[in-house]
Design an enzyme around this catalytic site. Structure first.
Site, PDB file in Angstrom:
ATOM      1  N   THR A 107      84.859  80.620  61.631  1.00  0.00           N
ATOM      2  CA  THR A 107      85.540  81.437  62.644  1.00  0.00           C
ATOM      3  C   THR A 107      86.814  82.108  62.135  1.00  0.00           C
ATOM      4  O   THR A 107      87.416  82.903  62.847  1.00  0.00           O
ATOM      5  CB  THR A 107      85.852  80.586  63.888  1.00  0.00           C
ATOM      6  OG1 THR A 107      86.530  79.394  63.471  1.00  0.00           O
ATOM      7  CG2 THR A 107      84.589  80.227  64.634  1.00  0.00           C
ATOM      8  N   HIS A 108      87.203  81.796  60.904  1.00  0.00           N
ATOM      9  CA  HIS A 108      88.317  82.546  60.309  1.00  0.00           C
ATOM     10  C   HIS A 108      87.853  83.924  59.802  1.00  0.00           C
ATOM     11  O   HIS A 108      88.663  84.831  59.632  1.00  0.00           O
ATOM     12  CB  HIS A 108      88.908  81.795  59.113  1.00  0.00           C
ATOM     13  CG  HIS A 108      89.836  80.678  59.479  1.00  0.00           C
ATOM     14  ND1 HIS A 108      89.406  79.508  60.037  1.00  0.00           N
ATOM     15  CD2 HIS A 108      91.185  80.563  59.344  1.00  0.00           C
ATOM     16  CE1 HIS A 108      90.445  78.705  60.229  1.00  0.00           C
ATOM     17  NE2 HIS A 108      91.534  79.322  59.823  1.00  0.00           N
ATOM     18  N   ASP A 129      89.669  74.283  66.717  1.00  0.00           N
ATOM     19  CA  ASP A 129      89.337  74.634  65.333  1.00  0.00           C
ATOM     20  C   ASP A 129      90.332  73.904  64.440  1.00  0.00           C
ATOM     21  O   ASP A 129      91.315  73.330  64.926  1.00  0.00           O
ATOM     22  CB  ASP A 129      89.434  76.156  65.122  1.00  0.00           C
ATOM     23  CG  ASP A 129      89.079  76.564  63.697  1.00  0.00           C
ATOM     24  OD1 ASP A 129      88.166  75.952  63.112  1.00  0.00           O
ATOM     25  OD2 ASP A 129      89.724  77.475  63.153  1.00  0.00           O
ATOM     26  N   CYS A 147      84.701  75.944  65.454  1.00  0.00           N
ATOM     27  CA  CYS A 147      84.877  75.637  64.040  1.00  0.00           C
ATOM     28  C   CYS A 147      83.490  75.489  63.452  1.00  0.00           C
ATOM     29  O   CYS A 147      82.731  74.597  63.857  1.00  0.00           O
ATOM     30  CB  CYS A 147      85.664  74.328  63.887  1.00  0.00           C
ATOM     31  SG  CYS A 147      85.813  73.817  62.164  1.00  0.00           S
ATOM     32  N   GLU A 158      94.709  82.039  56.648  1.00  0.00           N
ATOM     33  CA  GLU A 158      95.805  81.297  57.305  1.00  0.00           C
ATOM     34  C   GLU A 158      97.171  81.781  56.803  1.00  0.00           C
ATOM     35  O   GLU A 158      98.181  81.607  57.455  1.00  0.00           O
ATOM     36  CB  GLU A 158      95.681  79.783  57.066  1.00  0.00           C
ATOM     37  CG  GLU A 158      94.540  79.106  57.822  1.00  0.00           C
ATOM     38  CD  GLU A 158      94.886  78.689  59.261  1.00  0.00           C
ATOM     39  OE1 GLU A 158      96.050  78.393  59.537  1.00  0.00           O
ATOM     40  OE2 GLU A 158      93.964  78.682  60.105  1.00  0.00           O
ATOM     41  N   THR A 165      82.704  74.482  60.566  1.00  0.00           N
ATOM     42  CA  THR A 165      82.589  73.260  59.761  1.00  0.00           C
ATOM     43  C   THR A 165      82.260  72.052  60.639  1.00  0.00           C
ATOM     44  O   THR A 165      81.409  71.238  60.285  1.00  0.00           O
ATOM     45  CB  THR A 165      83.910  73.048  58.989  1.00  0.00           C
ATOM     46  OG1 THR A 165      84.180  74.246  58.263  1.00  0.00           O
ATOM     47  CG2 THR A 165      83.812  71.883  58.042  1.00  0.00           C
ATOM     48  N   TYR A 210      89.560  72.255  56.895  1.00  0.00           N
ATOM     49  CA  TYR A 210      88.548  71.208  57.058  1.00  0.00           C
ATOM     50  C   TYR A 210      87.416  71.374  56.022  1.00  0.00           C
ATOM     51  O   TYR A 210      86.679  70.438  55.752  1.00  0.00           O
ATOM     52  CB  TYR A 210      87.897  71.320  58.446  1.00  0.00           C
ATOM     53  CG  TYR A 210      88.628  70.692  59.612  1.00  0.00           C
ATOM     54  CD1 TYR A 210      89.940  70.226  59.511  1.00  0.00           C
ATOM     55  CD2 TYR A 210      87.975  70.561  60.842  1.00  0.00           C
ATOM     56  CE1 TYR A 210      90.575  69.658  60.609  1.00  0.00           C
ATOM     57  CE2 TYR A 210      88.605  69.981  61.943  1.00  0.00           C
ATOM     58  CZ  TYR A 210      89.904  69.538  61.828  1.00  0.00           C
ATOM     59  OH  TYR A 210      90.521  68.980  62.922  1.00  0.00           O
ATOM     60  N   GLY A 211      87.276  72.595  55.527  1.00  0.00           N
ATOM     61  CA  GLY A 211      86.040  73.003  54.851  1.00  0.00           C
ATOM     62  C   GLY A 211      85.618  72.236  53.624  1.00  0.00           C
ATOM     63  O   GLY A 211      84.459  72.270  53.243  1.00  0.00           O
TER      64      GLY A 211
HETATM   65  N1  DGL Z   1      87.371  77.996  61.165  1.00  0.00           N
HETATM   66  C1  DGL Z   1      86.839  76.865  60.433  1.00  0.00           C
HETATM   67  C2  DGL Z   1      85.342  77.022  60.353  1.00  0.00           C
HETATM   68  O1  DGL Z   1      84.834  77.754  61.182  1.00  0.00           O
HETATM   69  C3  DGL Z   1      87.568  76.719  59.158  1.00  0.00           C
HETATM   70  C4  DGL Z   1      87.315  75.432  58.456  1.00  0.00           C
HETATM   71  C5  DGL Z   1      88.385  75.045  57.496  1.00  0.00           C
HETATM   72  O2  DGL Z   1      89.447  74.676  57.965  1.00  0.00           O
HETATM   73  O3  DGL Z   1      88.127  75.059  56.294  1.00  0.00           O
HETATM   74  O4  DGL Z   1      84.657  76.453  59.550  1.00  0.00           O
END
Ligand code: DGL
Length: 269
Positions: free
Chosen positions: A187-188, A10, A73, A152, A75, A42-43
């Site tokens: 997943t967060h 992730d 993840c 986070e 994203t 990443y989003g």
């Molecule tokens: N856990 C990532 C997801 O499921 C988070 C993406 C991010 O870093 O914005 O999309």
């Protein structure tokens, strides 16, 4: 029988919610987890950058002799998974299809909400997947870009006025749409289950995309006769930047003590 480890990645800590489920349903498996903490979140990133990051993440995990890879993840699953699958001879699973299957199994009024990162919502992947499974279901999606940085930073608990204010702003319009099911497409977000549940109320079922993906992983390993034969499993944690937060928060994501985090220079992959 296959005793090799499972790779999971992730952008940061979020994928550990999928690991938690793997640990509960496949306790004897060895898991190698990579959190790309030097580049989280990443989003908000473009498709091209996400594919570049995802390829490096896969390359790193494949430097271990893994038997399967779970893209924990949302994203990456919504943007890069089809390309990763084409490029790989290894089974790669994402979170979108398992989450959609579960949402369709639980919705009664066929109005399904989705909360996810901006890149995931922009991709339209959930809408496409659900439309292919059931053309009568309406998906109402909402990007929640502030959720990942808040989680986070450990700001996910009920009673925290910052997360509660942000969550109300994101979720009240979804509630007004009369959805009865809400996919946590990132997943967060399972860390926010209580905050989200409080706002949406008991009439809305939450679908944890990482946990659903973990169940699909179990089904896939079982079908391939690739479960391990050991009686004890382990977790190895890697991150591209070791921050105190990762080590401190990992046990809360996993709901079990976490091992020390090892650092990896992801630019080498
Ligand atoms: N856990 C990532 C997801 O499921 C988070 C993406 C991010 O870093 O914005 O999309």
């Amino acid at each position: 029988m296959d005793d090799r480890p499972i790779g999971v990645f992730d952008s940061g800590l979020g994928g550990l919610t999928a690991v938690r489920e793997i640990r509960s349903i496949l306790p004897f498996e060895n898991i190698i987890y990579f959190g790309d903490t030097s580049r989280v979140p990443y989003g908000g990133r473009s498709q091209e950058i996400l594919l570049k990051y995802a390829r490096q993440d896969v390359h790193f995990l494949r430097s271990f002799d893994i038997k399967a890879l779970l893209v924990a993840c949302g994203t990456v699953s919504t943007t890069a998974l089809p390309t990763l699958e084409k490029e790989s001879d290894l089974p790669i699973l994402g979170v979108v299809e398992p989450a959609c299957r579960r949402a369709l199994a639980v919705t009664r009024n066929k109005r399904v909400g989705l909360i996810a990162t901006a890149a995931s919502v922009r991709s339209g992947a959930y809408e496409r997947t659900i439309a292919a499974m059931d053309g009568e279901v309406t998906v109402i999606a909402r990007a929640c870009p502030l959720f990942v940085p808040l989680v986070e930073n450990g700001r996910y608990r009920v009673g925290d006025s910052v997360i509660e204010t942000v969550a109300r702003e994101y979720l009240e319009p979804l509630k007004a749409e009369g959805i009865d099911t809400l996919i946590l497409g990132c997943t967060h977000y399972p860390l926010l289950e209580e905050v989200v549940g409080q706002i949406m109320g008991p009439g809305v079922t939450l679908v944890d995309s990482g946990a659903q993906a973990a169940r699909q992983l179990k089904a896939s390993l079982t079908e391939r006769d690739a479960l391990c034969g050991r009686r004890q499993g382990s977790i190895t944690l890697y991150a591209s930047d070791i921050t105190g937060d990762f080590g401190a928060l990992a046990p809360q994501f996993l709901r079990e003590p976490a091992p020390g985090v090892l650092e990896v220079d992801i630019d080498k992959y």
